[in-house]
Design a protein around this motif. Structure first.
Motif, short mmCIF file in Angstrom:
data_model
loop_
_atom_site.label_atom_id
_atom_site.label_comp_id
_atom_site.label_asym_id
_atom_site.label_seq_id
_atom_site.Cartn_x
_atom_site.Cartn_y
_atom_site.Cartn_z
N TRP A 1 23.62 -20.90 13.96
CA TRP A 1 23.70 -19.81 12.96
C TRP A 1 22.24 -19.36 12.16
CZ3 TRP A 1 23.01 -20.65 7.42
CH2 TRP A 1 23.67 -19.63 6.40
N ILE A 2 21.38 -20.38 11.92
CA ILE A 2 20.02 -19.85 11.57
C ILE A 2 19.54 -18.88 12.35
CG2 ILE A 2 17.91 -20.94 10.93
CD1 ILE A 2 19.76 -21.55 8.76
N LEU A 3 19.30 -19.12 13.71
CA LEU A 3 18.79 -17.76 14.49
C LEU A 3 19.80 -16.75 14.57
CD1 LEU A 3 16.95 -17.47 17.01
CD2 LEU A 3 18.90 -18.33 18.47
N GLN A 4 20.97 -16.81 14.30
CA GLN A 4 21.87 -15.52 14.27
C GLN A 4 21.18 -14.63 12.95
OE1 GLN A 4 25.90 -15.58 12.80
NE2 GLN A 4 26.37 -14.50 14.62
N LYS A 5 21.11 -15.41 11.94
CA LYS A 5 20.82 -15.08 10.67
C LYS A 5 19.44 -14.38 10.73
CE LYS A 5 23.12 -14.07 8.38
NZ LYS A 5 24.30 -12.97 8.43
N ARG A 6 18.46 -15.24 11.35
CA ARG A 6 17.15 -14.76 11.64
C ARG A 6 16.89 -13.18 12.17
NH1 ARG A 6 12.63 -18.90 13.77
NH2 ARG A 6 11.60 -16.94 13.31
N ARG A 7 17.88 -12.96 13.29
CA ARG A 7 17.98 -11.78 13.97
C ARG A 7 18.32 -10.71 12.80
NH1 ARG A 7 20.02 -14.79 18.25
NH2 ARG A 7 21.89 -14.03 17.61
N HIS A 8 19.18 -11.22 12.03
CA HIS A 8 20.03 -10.03 11.32
C HIS A 8 19.17 -9.67 10.11
CE1 HIS A 8 24.43 -11.56 12.22
NE2 HIS A 8 23.72 -10.92 13.29
N VAL A 9 18.60 -10.85 9.61
CA VAL A 9 17.52 -10.45 8.44
C VAL A 9 16.19 -9.71 8.73
CG1 VAL A 9 15.82 -11.66 7.10
CG2 VAL A 9 18.14 -12.58 7.22
N SER A 10 15.90 -10.06 10.29
CA SER A 10 14.74 -9.17 10.59
C SER A 10 14.81 -7.76 10.54
CB SER A 10 14.12 -9.79 11.85
OG SER A 10 15.31 -9.28 12.89
N THR A 11 15.96 -7.09 10.64
CA THR A 11 16.13 -5.88 10.58
C THR A 11 16.05 -5.23 9.28
OG1 THR A 11 18.58 -5.90 10.46
CG2 THR A 11 17.86 -6.01 12.36
N ALA A 12 16.28 -5.74 8.21
CA ALA A 12 16.18 -5.55 6.78
C ALA A 12 14.99 -4.71 6.40
CB ALA A 12 16.50 -6.35 5.81
N SER A 13 13.89 -5.05 7.18
CA SER A 13 12.54 -4.31 6.72
C SER A 13 12.51 -2.99 7.24
CB SER A 13 11.08 -5.24 7.48
OG SER A 13 11.45 -5.26 9.13
N PHE A 14 13.60 -2.61 8.27
CA PHE A 14 13.43 -1.13 8.80
C PHE A 14 14.58 -0.09 7.97
CE2 PHE A 14 12.12 -3.76 12.44
CZ PHE A 14 11.25 -3.46 12.78
N TYR A 15 15.33 -0.95 6.78
CA TYR A 15 16.17 -0.07 6.13
C TYR A 15 15.30 0.91 5.34
CZ TYR A 15 20.07 -3.73 6.90
OH TYR A 15 20.89 -4.16 7.22
N LYS A 16 16.17 1.88 4.81
CA LYS A 16 15.57 3.11 3.86
C LYS A 16 14.93 2.18 2.60
CE LYS A 16 18.57 6.68 5.40
NZ LYS A 16 19.65 7.51 5.22
N THR A 17 13.76 2.91 1.87
CA THR A 17 13.10 2.18 0.98
C THR A 17 14.10 1.89 -0.22
OG1 THR A 17 11.31 3.33 1.70
CG2 THR A 17 11.21 2.47 -0.62
N LYS A 18 15.07 2.97 -0.51
CA LYS A 18 16.14 2.69 -1.64
C LYS A 18 16.63 1.39 -1.46
CE LYS A 18 19.42 6.04 0.00
NZ LYS A 18 20.24 7.26 -0.60
N HIS A 19 17.38 1.43 -0.07
CA HIS A 19 18.08 0.22 0.24
C HIS A 19 17.42 -1.09 -0.14
CE1 HIS A 19 20.57 3.32 2.55
NE2 HIS A 19 20.88 3.18 1.51
N LYS A 20 16.09 -1.01 0.63
CA LYS A 20 15.36 -2.41 0.49
C LYS A 20 15.10 -2.71 -1.09
CE LYS A 20 12.04 -1.06 3.33
NZ LYS A 20 10.64 -1.11 4.24
#
Length: 370
Positions: free
Chosen positions: A263-282
């Motif tokens: 589960w931790i590995l799955q969440k690490r992959r998911h969280v790693s994408t957040a840095s590519f979100y639009k600025t307002k969403h981040k």
């Protein structure tokens, strides 16, 4: 002004931020009712990308093929599997004429990239309206496609659904996964209702093929190994082209991870994408998670030190009252109300886990989709 006084003021401000967030979530989604729309039965292409998913396909494909829907095809994408996934797909194709197979071979330039395999599946689809799910998901009813497709219109080109996880008794991990899933759904449904959609989940979402190609598909983030669902939606979703679908008949149910390590590995992959979100969403997401973490840190610190206990406990009680109301209404809507009794403990566990994942991702980021 001494240190404790400053700490209390910052704590009070953190509580106010949390109250604003949960109040907005409460009125934008938690109090909303699922709308019943006329079922259109437009032609659909269901796309399932599978990598070493032979057993899950055997178990879940029948639920998809037996949908009470007049016109749909199932596009099965074999993403360079090393097990019997392709053979299972071919067996289903023999008895189901509306099944199509895309066999993706290993490609050095796109090794381990689910987006490449999905792109080939999308190109092979016959219909303009695409519905996405995973091999380990099964629809919650035979009305799944009818419910999802009813949300499409001349304006609405994206439909965000809910991907639940199967309930397991006496499992802290299972409760934590379901809790996190509800919190995530509360956010992306609320933001969509507020006309600032930012993500969807690949377990249950739909969009038009022309939207995909008009925006150059996954080209903007093809090098990012995850994010075929949330990064694409973050890029193309607008206030006017996105709708949500959360009737119980429209859910998909997935098997959750069985170990904390997976589960931790799955969440690490998911969280790693957040840095590519639009600025307002981040900014919006970052402020929410930061205020959540700081609430616990400051509350525990002030209680241990015994500073202005009446005020601290009053603020803690107020924050939990609004949060549990918001979470409880959402959990009931998403058919998991029992979690409300454990919500404070699950939140503390989740917050500390998310902090650990954030730190771990700063050191190294998981690279491949499995």
């Amino acid at each position: 002004m001494n240190f404790l006084a400053i700490l209390f003021i910052v704590f009070a401000f953190t509580v106010v931020v949390q109250l604003i967030y949960y109040s907005v979530f409460l009125f934008s989604f938690s109090l909303q009712r699922a709308e019943t729309k006329l079922k259109k039965h437009i032609p659909l292409s269901v796309i399932i990308c599978a990598k070493n998913e032979a057993e899950n396909l055997k178990k879940n494909l029948p639920y998809i093929l037996e949908q009470d829907y007049s016109s749909f095809e199932v596009v099965l994408v074999n993403d360079s599997s090393s097990d019997e996934t392709l053979e299972v797909m071919e067996d289903f194709k023999i008895n189901n004429k509306n099944t199509k197979i895309v066999d993706v071979k290993s490609n050095e330039a796109f090794w381990g990239n689910k987006k490449y395999a999905l792109t080939l599946g999308i190109k092979a689809s016959s219909n303009d309206f695409l519905v996405f799910t995973d091999a380990d998901c099964k629809p919650n009813s035979n009305k799944w496609l009818a419910e999802i497709s009813s949300k499409f219109s001349n304006q609405k080109a994206i439909v965000l659904g809910y991907g639940a996880y199967a309930k397991k008794k006496y499992s802290i991990l299972n409760a934590l996964i379901r809790f996190e899933t509800i919190i995530t759904a509360l956010q992306y449904f609320s933001y969509a209702k507020l006309s600032i959609p930012y993500m969807g989940v690949g377990r249950n979402m739909a969009y038009r093929k022309e939207l995909f190609f008009n925006n150059n598909g996954y080209n903007g983030h093809m090098a990012v190994k995850s994010g075929d669902d949330d990064l694409f939606i973050n890029e193309v979703a607008k206030a006017k082209n996105t709708d949500i679908c959360f009737s119980k008949e429209s859910f998909t149910i997935s098997e959750p991870k069985k170990t904390f390590k997976d589960w931790i590995l799955q969440k690490r992959r998911h969280v790693s994408t957040a840095s590519f979100y639009k600025t307002k969403h981040k900014i919006l997401l970052g402020l929410f998670y930061a205020s959540q973490l700081l609430f616990w840190v400051f509350a525990v610190t002030l209680i241990i030190l015994g500073y202005k206990m009446q005020w601290v406990l009053a603020l803690v009680a107020l924050r939990f009252a609004i949060q549990l109301l918001c979470f409880g209404l959402t959990a009931k809507k998403l058919d998991d109300i029992n979690l409300i009794f454990f919500a404070p403990f699950l939140e503390l566990f989740l917050v500390t886990t998310q902090l650990s994942i954030f730190i771990a991702n700063l050191i190294s980021t998981p690279k491949h989709w499995k």
